[in-house]
Scaffold this motif. Structure first.
Motif, PDB file in Angstrom:
ATOM      1  N   TYR A   1      -4.732   0.779  -3.509  1.00 25.28           N
ATOM      2  CA  TYR A   1      -4.375   0.845  -2.214  1.00 25.28           C
ATOM      3  C   TYR A   1      -3.026   0.548  -1.921  1.00 25.28           C
ATOM      4  CZ  TYR A   1      -9.721   0.377  -2.489  1.00 25.28           C
ATOM      5  OH  TYR A   1     -10.997   0.812  -2.635  1.00 25.28           O
ATOM      6  N   HIS A   2      -2.371   1.380  -1.273  1.00 31.13           N
ATOM      7  CA  HIS A   2      -0.795   1.135  -0.924  1.00 31.13           C
ATOM      8  C   HIS A   2      -0.536   1.354   0.524  1.00 31.13           C
ATOM      9  CE1 HIS A   2      -1.006   2.409  -5.470  1.00 31.13           C
ATOM     10  NE2 HIS A   2      -1.893   3.445  -4.861  1.00 31.13           N
ATOM     11  N   ILE A   3       0.542   0.397   0.863  1.00 32.85           N
ATOM     12  CA  ILE A   3       0.869   0.513   2.365  1.00 32.85           C
ATOM     13  C   ILE A   3       2.340   1.175   2.441  1.00 32.85           C
ATOM     14  CG2 ILE A   3       1.480  -0.758   4.497  1.00 32.85           C
ATOM     15  CD1 ILE A   3      -1.428  -1.262   2.972  1.00 32.85           C
TER      16      ILE A   3
ATOM     17  N   TYR B   1       5.560  -0.554   0.734  1.00 33.22           N
ATOM     18  CA  TYR B   1       5.546  -1.868   0.955  1.00 33.22           C
ATOM     19  C   TYR B   1       5.265  -2.739  -0.133  1.00 33.22           C
ATOM     20  CZ  TYR B   1       7.064  -1.421   5.862  1.00 33.22           C
ATOM     21  OH  TYR B   1       7.580  -1.230   7.041  1.00 33.22           O
ATOM     22  N   SER B   2       3.824  -2.390  -0.722  1.00 29.42           N
ATOM     23  CA  SER B   2       3.222  -2.988  -1.742  1.00 29.42           C
ATOM     24  C   SER B   2       1.814  -2.231  -1.851  1.00 29.42           C
ATOM     25  CB  SER B   2       2.981  -4.540  -1.191  1.00 29.42           C
ATOM     26  OG  SER B   2       2.319  -4.461  -0.347  1.00 29.42           O
ATOM     27  N   SER B   3       1.195  -2.731  -3.266  1.00 25.92           N
ATOM     28  CA  SER B   3      -0.107  -2.045  -3.560  1.00 25.92           C
ATOM     29  C   SER B   3      -1.123  -3.175  -3.866  1.00 25.92           C
ATOM     30  CB  SER B   3       0.068  -1.189  -4.985  1.00 25.92           C
ATOM     31  OG  SER B   3       1.189  -0.388  -4.756  1.00 25.92           O
ATOM     32  N   TYR B   4      -2.315  -2.978  -3.592  1.00 28.42           N
ATOM     33  CA  TYR B   4      -3.439  -3.927  -3.572  1.00 28.42           C
ATOM     34  C   TYR B   4      -4.554  -3.429  -4.382  1.00 28.42           C
ATOM     35  CZ  TYR B   4      -0.483  -5.966   0.033  1.00 28.42           C
ATOM     36  OH  TYR B   4       0.561  -6.335   0.731  1.00 28.42           O
ATOM     37  N   GLN B   5      -5.350  -4.390  -5.045  1.00 25.98           N
ATOM     38  CA  GLN B   5      -6.415  -4.167  -5.825  1.00 25.98           C
ATOM     39  C   GLN B   5      -7.668  -3.795  -4.890  1.00 25.98           C
ATOM     40  OE1 GLN B   5      -6.882  -4.011  -8.951  1.00 25.98           O
ATOM     41  NE2 GLN B   5      -4.913  -4.616  -9.753  1.00 25.98           N
ATOM     42  N   THR B   6      -7.672  -4.388  -3.610  1.00 23.39           N
ATOM     43  CA  THR B   6      -9.231  -3.932  -2.707  1.00 23.39           C
ATOM     44  C   THR B   6      -8.492  -3.637  -1.248  1.00 23.39           C
ATOM     45  OG1 THR B   6      -8.866  -6.275  -2.065  1.00 23.39           O
ATOM     46  CG2 THR B   6     -10.074  -5.989  -3.911  1.00 23.39           C
ATOM     47  N   ARG B   7      -9.492  -2.961  -0.791  1.00 21.90           N
ATOM     48  CA  ARG B   7      -9.182  -2.185   0.544  1.00 21.90           C
ATOM     49  C   ARG B   7      -9.200  -3.466   1.409  1.00 21.90           C
ATOM     50  NH1 ARG B   7     -10.443   2.072   3.614  1.00 21.90           N
ATOM     51  NH2 ARG B   7     -11.622   3.238   1.929  1.00 21.90           N
ATOM     52  N   ARG B   8      -9.825  -4.588   1.458  1.00 18.83           N
ATOM     53  CA  ARG B   8      -9.769  -5.530   2.344  1.00 18.83           C
ATOM     54  C   ARG B   8      -8.085  -6.154   2.453  1.00 18.83           C
ATOM     55  NH1 ARG B   8     -10.571  -6.231   6.762  1.00 18.83           N
ATOM     56  NH2 ARG B   8     -12.618  -5.347   6.318  1.00 18.83           N
TER      57      ARG B   8
ATOM     58  N   ALA C   1      -5.457  -4.660   1.294  1.00 18.08           N
ATOM     59  CA  ALA C   1      -4.581  -3.736   1.909  1.00 18.08           C
ATOM     60  C   ALA C   1      -4.482  -3.728   3.507  1.00 18.08           C
ATOM     61  CB  ALA C   1      -4.840  -2.415   1.269  1.00 18.08           C
ATOM     62  N   ILE C   2      -5.813  -3.692   3.863  1.00 18.23           N
ATOM     63  CA  ILE C   2      -6.139  -3.424   5.650  1.00 18.23           C
ATOM     64  C   ILE C   2      -5.237  -4.608   6.080  1.00 18.23           C
ATOM     65  CG2 ILE C   2      -7.740  -3.498   7.395  1.00 18.23           C
ATOM     66  CD1 ILE C   2      -9.490  -1.666   5.762  1.00 18.23           C
ATOM     67  N   ASN C   3      -5.614  -5.785   5.610  1.00 11.28           N
ATOM     68  CA  ASN C   3      -5.090  -7.042   6.186  1.00 11.28           C
ATOM     69  C   ASN C   3      -3.395  -6.862   6.144  1.00 11.28           C
ATOM     70  OD1 ASN C   3      -7.382  -8.296   7.010  1.00 11.28           O
ATOM     71  ND2 ASN C   3      -7.358  -9.385   4.851  1.00 11.28           N
TER      72      ASN C   3
ATOM     73  N   TYR D   1      -2.233  -4.409   8.843  1.00  7.40           N
ATOM     74  CA  TYR D   1      -2.150  -5.059  10.225  1.00  7.40           C
ATOM     75  C   TYR D   1      -0.753  -5.632  10.272  1.00  7.40           C
ATOM     76  CZ  TYR D   1      -6.809  -3.418  11.113  1.00  7.40           C
ATOM     77  OH  TYR D   1      -7.819  -2.720  11.129  1.00  7.40           O
ATOM     78  N   ALA D   2      -0.500  -6.421   9.451  1.00 10.05           N
ATOM     79  CA  ALA D   2       0.722  -7.254   9.524  1.00 10.05           C
ATOM     80  C   ALA D   2       2.115  -6.422   9.614  1.00 10.05           C
ATOM     81  CB  ALA D   2       0.786  -8.319   8.200  1.00 10.05           C
ATOM     82  N   VAL D   3       2.050  -5.429   8.806  1.00 11.35           N
ATOM     83  CA  VAL D   3       3.220  -4.549   8.673  1.00 11.35           C
ATOM     84  C   VAL D   3       3.192  -3.788   9.920  1.00 11.35           C
ATOM     85  CG1 VAL D   3       4.218  -2.496   7.542  1.00 11.35           C
ATOM     86  CG2 VAL D   3       3.474  -4.342   6.084  1.00 11.35           C
TER      87      VAL D   3
END
Length: 310
Positions: free
Chosen positions: A238-240, A280-287, A289-291, A294-296
């Motif tokens: 999951y990538h922003i 910006y960054s990558s994440y293991q879970t959808r939650r 990434a979504i959080n 919203y911040a970005v």
């Protein structure tokens, strides 16, 4: 192409496609199943649902439309807004609306918006071309008749009725079994003797090895220095996405600017449209990434969520 077609295209690749100002289409993988009532086997699929709370533009649909139709980002957003207005007007007028190849919306008696996905649509790419298969009942009497016909020509009897008529075969089988048990008993005694011998030899060898280890002395004159590794966790599907650039140098400059601002930004390569993507960054879970999304989006409204295994 219509907005519905673009949403349908994205559902094959992503688990969440937001229609800004209206809601989000979510997909979840479902295994193959058997419908006992319909007596049908159904292939694996992506089961669709709708969440009217996720209305904020994540940039996914707008960027896709802009790339396909060669439009500016703002033009693509305006096109989406027109489609949403038409959709809402038709729902208010007819109390229902069908999004082509996706599903139908309707207003319930309680005044709530209800979504019903189309059963014929399957957005799981791995199951492309697969369809339902009817279950065919098997008649045991027909199979029994076929086996009896074979027994008329073969010496082996399968059906219990004919096996009982040939009792002499039972006694022959008992004799063969008795001979087999005698041979098996002798074989087992021999096997136990071999096993005991092997265990004794193994214990003796281990005893000698322990004595030699105790007598040995190991000296290391020049031990290697300690090495410390620092691992940066950039894993996750999951990538922003911060932006996509036609010129690769601009993408690398964007990475430098974001890192200067404190982000763990990186360049993830070129997509199939020839654009160089920066995240910006990558994440293991959808939650997670979504959080983060919203911040970005407070400082970059054009950022969006990319779900892809790198």
């Amino acid at each position: 192409m219509t907005i519905a077609t673009y949403i349908s295209d994205l559902l094959y690749r992503y688990e969440c496609v937001i229609l800004p100002g209206f809601g989000a289409f979510l997909s979840q993988k479902v295994s193959a199943e058997f419908n006992e009532k319909e007596q049908n086997f159904y292939p694996p699929k992506k089961q669709l649902s709708f969440n009217s709370q996720l209305k904020k533009n994540d940039g996914l649909l707008a960027n896709y439309i802009a790339e396909v139709e060669n439009l500016g980002y703002k033009q693509a957003v305006y096109k989406i807004e027109e489609y949403v207005q038409q959709l809402q007007l038709q729902i208010e007028k007819d109390k229902n609306f069908t999004v082509k190849n996706i599903g139908t919306f309707q207003i319930t008696e309680e005044g709530k918006l209800q979504f019903e996905p189309l059963i014929a649509s399957n957005f799981l790419a791995d199951a492309f071309g697969l369809s339902s298969i009817p279950a065919i009942s098997v008649s045991r009497e027909v199979l029994k008749k076929q086996v009896e016909d074979i027994e008329e020509k073969a010496p082996i009897l399968f059906t219990p009725e004919k096996r009982s008529a040939s009792s002499y075969l039972k006694y022959a089988a008992i004799g063969i079994l008795a001979l087999g048990l005698t041979g098996f008993t002798g074989l087992k005694l021999y096997s136990n003797q071999v096993t005991n011998h092997n265990i004794a030899e193994q214990q003796a060898a281990e005893s000698q090895l322990q004595q030699k280890i105790q007598q040995a002395t190991f000296i290391i004159d020049n031990p290697l220095p300690e090495i410390t590794f620092t691992v940066t966790n950039q894993s996750g599907d999951y990538h922003i996405v911060a932006g996509a650039f036609r010129v690769e140098e601009n993408a690398h400059q964007k990475v430098k600017d974001l890192r200067a601002d404190g982000h763990k930004a990186r360049y993830i390569g070129e997509n199939k449209y020839g654009l160089h993507q920066v995240v910006y960054s990558s994440y293991q879970t959808r939650r997670e990434a979504i959080n983060a999304l919203y911040a970005v989006q407070k400082t970059n409204a054009g950022s969006w969520l990319l779900i892809q295994e790198l």
